[in-house]
Design a protein around this motif. Structure first.
Motif, PDB file in Angstrom:
ATOM      1  N   ILE A  66       0.866  -1.189   0.000  1.00 40.63           N
ATOM      2  CA  ILE A  66       0.000   0.000   0.000  1.00 40.63           C
ATOM      3  C   ILE A  66       0.897   1.232   0.000  1.00 40.63           C
ATOM      4  O   ILE A  66       1.925   1.283   0.693  1.00 40.63           O
ATOM      5  N   ARG A  67       0.513   2.245  -0.789  1.00 38.39           N
ATOM      6  CA  ARG A  67       1.287   3.485  -0.851  1.00 38.39           C
ATOM      7  C   ARG A  67       1.062   4.277   0.439  1.00 38.39           C
ATOM      8  O   ARG A  67      -0.068   4.566   0.827  1.00 38.39           O
ATOM      9  N   SER A  68       2.174   4.621   1.118  1.00 37.58           N
ATOM     10  CA  SER A  68       2.083   5.374   2.375  1.00 37.58           C
ATOM     11  C   SER A  68       1.978   6.859   2.077  1.00 37.58           C
ATOM     12  O   SER A  68       2.102   7.299   0.924  1.00 37.58           O
ATOM     13  N   GLY A  69       1.745   7.619   3.141  1.00 33.29           N
ATOM     14  CA  GLY A  69       1.635   9.066   2.991  1.00 33.29           C
ATOM     15  C   GLY A  69       2.937   9.703   2.547  1.00 33.29           C
ATOM     16  O   GLY A  69       2.942  10.797   1.968  1.00 33.29           O
ATOM     17  N   THR A  70       4.064   9.029   2.795  1.00 33.59           N
ATOM     18  CA  THR A  70       5.369   9.563   2.393  1.00 33.59           C
ATOM     19  C   THR A  70       5.803   9.066   1.024  1.00 33.59           C
ATOM     20  O   THR A  70       6.914   9.363   0.582  1.00 33.59           O
ATOM     21  N   GLY A  71       4.938   8.243   0.390  1.00 31.16           N
ATOM     22  CA  GLY A  71       5.238   7.759  -0.959  1.00 31.16           C
ATOM     23  C   GLY A  71       5.862   6.401  -0.994  1.00 31.16           C
ATOM     24  O   GLY A  71       6.171   5.897  -2.079  1.00 31.16           O
ATOM     25  N   GLU A  72       6.115   5.775   0.147  1.00 28.17           N
ATOM     26  CA  GLU A  72       6.721   4.449   0.165  1.00 28.17           C
ATOM     27  C   GLU A  72       5.646   3.375  -0.034  1.00 28.17           C
ATOM     28  O   GLU A  72       4.468   3.590   0.236  1.00 28.17           O
TER      29      GLU A  72
END
Length: 1021
Positions: free
Chosen positions: A776-782
């Motif tokens: 899943i894409r995190s809020g920081t883009g990871e």
């Protein structure tokens, strides 16, 4: 009325002919069905909830809908069923509620919760207006090669179904089985990680690859050019070459991260046709639609479809066809009606020994029947086994009034013929009719009164019996009008010139009857006290034996087909259930009594008939049963018992649906357990199931599947979610898209539409250990693996939750074999009361046919008492004496005596149909008493001594009473001999009870009533 008819004979004859013509025309216009519409007004609310487990469906979907609709007016019961991804709520209204008003009320209530349901839940939809008899045919498409399953499903969806729905009167065509074609984007998680992409990004990109749009227009040179952008997908290659992202200067195409193909949707159900894989179509009609006409239209459509059928597919219509049952049932009742009329004519000929007198009496039959049919058509009632049954039961009584009139007219004309100064024929006819008019009219009114109980029943029994009662009343009422008009006219025209008037003395049969009756009458008058004592003893024995009878609701129907439900433990995969289902098909098809088998495993899309993948339903069409139905069912149950780990319920299509409407269970007995905890409900239910299984007379004992179903539970780690800046909604959508699939668009091929679906590829989707690798894409883009955001555990949860009136409910159901319904339920109640200790907050209710039988019996008892009071009041008005009225009512217990014997000859089980037969006897028995006592009174007023008046009156009324009894009785013999045949299940027990009561009441009436009248002569004076 009699004088007016005699003054206008041509008008009476013309009107009679006109009524026959109108009746014939009306008969052709009337819809034909096996039974009246038995459906309680109900509205079905279906809500698709993709991705939600059973508990979430119950709490977040079913409960809000239940709460919203419960406050609507005239609601009788609210039931719901929650299964993974689907909620169904049944809102049942009081009988008589207008279905369109009910649907409007439900729709208005649903608008109140439009914003309360979860985002992924689709808007609630109402099921079509159908009835429990709405399924008129199952059509199968058998597939010789499993590779053609997708082709079979497309033929059913896009070729056959639209043609079937185009027939006026078809409400719905639901399809189960085959392979539902989709355009599938099967994403590889490994490729996503390599290219730094998330599943939601692929879903968004795919949803933007398939659309057409308009861009306004350009005006040039005096012409407008419409701008039309065409970007819809026309081939799989278009999807494969769609851009989903840019990495550096290189576009990432969809084929780089996913397999794009035409493939089969994840199935929720499967079908089999005569042992082969295939597709099944269930055709449902609208209420009031003519089943026979619709079936003919279906045959035409199917014949046309066979010419277009792709190679390798076999069309199998009639896996279940309601029209077969209708034709057989209606044919049996029509045959009984015809044979009964023939018996009536034979009796008239033997007694009257005159073709003209027989014709005058018998002409009442067609005139009454056709006029009654016209009135039924005018009232909007069709032809079915119940309306025909009412006419058949009435057939013998139709000529009763005419017989009494003709016999008296004949007698008076013979006397007048011997006079030197003869009286005018019209005057003789008028006097003869007027002499018996009062007792005939009042006795007919009483006969009509006793059918009142049929119109106060409110449930299924009311819907069944009210049309029968109405048809009977219309026919009897018309026959009375004919006796007062047509009979005098025809008698005045035909009888004076009859050669039989010149004959001296009575006919041979009448002389034989009088010779045999005279010594018996003298014997009873000499020993009137003993006659009374013996009669009381017989009545007491008969009434005492009633308490020993078994009780049941409705007789078992003989539909010529079976519905067999097979249930495996919850959690059984669809694939395993299909394998078991095919094995069961081979067992069934190996039996020579079985013609065809259609199998439904799981459920169809948007079908209110929900069942989990662990349940299969078999529609079995039967051939002849040479050893009888009970013997066949015994062998069938023995054969099915070889399948281990599967519980079976064997019923019939219509009977199953009636049971389901009554209690929510497809069996005749339903033990309902209510309580808050599913685990506790299951514990109590298993105890009850174990106890009921050990009871004699109970078969197909089964508990609703509440057993735990394996689940993978993902519990969000809120600290981890906050740390990585991921919201729960993103987490949920990733899991739903990856494993449940997300429909992002539709691809159109001509007039066909196919879903465009994004989900994980089969290798990753089928391995539960890999669910934690989903990124899943995190809020920081990871890209964060799912296991870092939620804990994953294997646990168990319910596969189905059922509710009734805002409470969780569990049903343990069973059928009966070799036992009566009331006795079986009484034993269950007593045993459970002694052995089951219910915790606080839990309760047991008993439903099904037992509940309906109790309510109907109570209603019938109270209304019967009112009918008896009404009869007593009418008799008091006729004789102006309360004691004479009571004397006439002596015939009622005498009639019940024969009825009781008849019930024991049928097996000793008292059904609602048999009870109605007893009530019908009230009026028939009283008629004979009225004829006798009114004649006694007339003779005593002429100054004749009581003893002589009894002898003369009894001998004078012997022949009319014998004729009316024999015509009524013999007319019922074809119906009585049809016991157990399709279409006569309700009427035959009634006919047998009435026939037995007629025999006892006629025989004892001619002996007991004269003796009692003679003994009570002082009171009578």
């Amino acid at each position: 009325m009699i004088r007016g008819a005699l003054e206008n004979p041509l008008l009476i004859v013309a009107l009679s002919i006109l009524m026959v013509v109108i009746g014939l025309h009306s008969t052709r216009e009337m819809p034909v069905d096996v039974f009246p519409d038995l459906t309680a007004p109900s509205v079905t609310i279906m809500t698709e909830a993709p991705g939600l487990a059973t508990e979430e469906v119950e709490q977040q979907v079913s409960f809000p809908i239940e709460t919203a609709v419960t406050g609507a007016a005239d609601i009788r019961r609210v039931r719901s069923q929650a299964v993974p991804g689907l909620s169904i709520v049944w809102v049942e209204f009081d009988w008589g509620t207008d279905i369109f008003r009910a649907r409007q009320a439900v729709t208005e209530r649903l608008t109140q919760i439009s914003g309360q349901l979860p985002a992924q839940v689709q808007p609630p939809t109402l099921g079509p207006i159908t009835s429990i008899m709405g399924e008129i045919e199952f059509i199968g498409i058998a597939v010789l090669d499993p590779k053609n399953l997708m082709q079979a499903r497309e033929f059913a969806d896009w070729d056959l179904r639209p043609q079937l729905l185009s027939i006026p009167g078809i409400a719905q065509v639901s399809i189960l089985g085959g392979q539902l074609r989709q355009y599938q984007v099967l994403v590889s998680p490994d490729r996503l990680r390599e290219l730094d992409l998330s599943l939601n990004e692929i879903q968004l990109a795919v949803s933007q690859t398939n659309q057409n749009a308009g861009g306004g227009w350009i005006s040039e040179g005096g012409r407008d050019y419409l701008i039309r952008f065409i970007g819809s997908v026309e081939a799989v290659e278009d999807l494969r070459n769609s851009v989903v992202a840019i990495r550096g200067d290189t576009p990432v195409l969809l084929r780089h991260v996913a397999t794009v193909q035409k493939g089969a949707a994840i199935p929720v159900g499967d079908a089999g046709v005569n042992g082969k894989p295939g597709v099944m179509l269930a055709v449902l009609k609208q209420p009031q639609a003519d089943t026979l006409w619709l079936t003919e239209q279906l045959k035409t459509i199917i014949t046309q479809a066979e010419a277009r059928l792709p190679e390798g597919l076999i069309l199998e219509p009639g896996l279940f066809r309601q029209a077969d049952f209708i034709n057989t049932a209606v044919g049996n009742v029509v045959k009984a009606l015809r044979d009964g009329a023939i018996f009536v004519v034979i009796v008239l000929l033997l007694f009257l020994f005159s073709v003209r007198a027989t014709f005058i009496s018998a002409v009442t039959i067609p005139l009454s029947l056709f006029t009654a049919l016209w009135l039924l058509w005018w009232l909007g009632i069709g032809i079915n086994t119940m309306t025909l049954g009412g006419l058949t039961i009435a057939i013998g009584a139709l000529v009763d009034d005419a017989i009494i009139f003709v016999e008296n007219i004949y007698h008076k004309l013979r006397r007048n013929h011997l006079l030197k100064q003869q009286i005018a024929t019209k005057d003789i006819v008028f006097r003869a009719c007027s002499e018996v008019q009062k007792p005939v009219v009042f006795s007919t009114i009483i006969i009509m009164l006793v059918f009142a109980p049929l119109f106060v029943f409110t449930g299924v029994e009311g819907r069944l019996l009210a049309p029968l009662g109405l048809a009977y009343l219309l026919a009897i009422g018309v026959s009375l009008m004919i006796a007062l008009t047509v009979t005098p006219v025809l008698s005045a025209a035909l009888l004076p010139s009859a050669k039989s008037l010149l004959r001296r003395g009575d006919t041979p049969l009448i002389r034989w009857c009088k010779r045999g009756y005279a010594p018996l009458l003298n014997l009873t008058l000499r020993h009137s006290g003993w006659v009374l004592v013996l009669s009381l003893m017989m009545v007491f024995i008969a009434m005492s034996s009633v308490t020993q009878m078994g009780r049941s609701f409705l007789p078992e129907f003989n539909e010529g087909s079976l519905t067999i439900t097979a249930t495996t433990p919850p959690g059984t995969s669809l694939e395993t259930s299909v394998e078991l289902g095919r094995y069961i098909e081979t067992i069934l098809l190996a039996m020579p009594e079985i013609q065809s088998v259609g199998r439904k495993t799981g459920r169809a899309e948007q079908d209110e008939h929900t069942q989990g993948p662990n349940m299969s339903e078999f529609e079995v069409r039967l051939a002849s049963l040479p050893h009888g139905k009970e013997a066949f069912l015994s062998v069938l149950r023995q054969n099915l018992s070889e399948v281990r780990g599967v519980s079976f319920n064997i019923g019939q299509p219509l009977s199953h649906r009636i049971d389901h409407m009554l209690s929510g269970a497809r069996a005749s007995i339903a033990v309902k357990v209510f309580g808050p905890s599913l685990a506790e409900l299951e514990r109590i239910g298993k105890s009850i199931e174990r106890i009921m299984t050990q009871m004699d007379g109970l078969v197909d004992v089964a508990m609703e599947p509440l057993q735990a179903q394996p689940q993978l539970r993902l519990r969000a780690d809120r600290e981890a979610l906050a740390r990585h800046g991921v919201v729960i909604d993103d987490l949920v959508s990733h899991v739903m898209t990856g494993y449940g699939g997300s429909i992002v668009s539709q691809i159109i091929e001509g007039n066909r539409r196919f879903d465009l679906v994004v989900r994980l590829d089969n290798e990753n989707r089928s391995d539960r250990k890999k669910i934690g690798d989903l990124t899943i894409r995190s809020g920081t883009g990871e890209l964060i693996p799912l296991r870092h955001l939620a804990s994953i555990t294997a646990e168990y949860g319910p596969g189905m939750i059922l509710r009734e009136d805002a409470q969780r409910r569990l049903i343990i159901s069973s059928n009966i074999s070799g036992s009566d319904l009331r006795g079986a339920v009484d034993e269950i109640q007593q045993t459970l009361a002694q052995t089951i200790d219910l915790p606080s907050g839990y309760r047991i209710e008993y439903g099904g046919q037992f509940e309906a039988e109790q309510a109907a019996t109570r209603t019938l008892m109270w209304v019967s008492l009112m009918v008896l009071a009404g009869i007593l009041l009418i008799l008091s008005l006729v004789f102006r004496s309360f004691w004479l009225a009571l004397l006439v009512m002596v015939n009622i217990p005498l009639a019940l005596l024969g009825g009781v014997v008849s019930v024991f000859l049928m097996g000793g089980t008292l059904t609602i149909a048999a009870l109605v037969g007893f009530v019908t006897l009230f009026g028939i028995a009283v008629r004979n008493g009225i004829l006798l006592v009114s004649r006694y009174q007339a003779l005593t007023r002429e100054g004749i001594e009581v003893a002589e008046a009894v002898r003369i009156g009894s001998e004078e009324r012997l022949i009319p009473i014998l004729m009316t009894a024999l015509t009524a009785g013999l007319a019922l013999i074809p119906l009585a001999f049809g016991l157990g045949q399709p279409g006569t299940e309700i009427q035959a027990p009634m006919a047998i009870v009435i026939l037995g009561g007629l025999i006892s009441s006629t025989a004892l009436n001619m002996l007991v009533l004269p003796a009692i009248y003679y003994s009570a002569a002082q009171w009578v004076r």
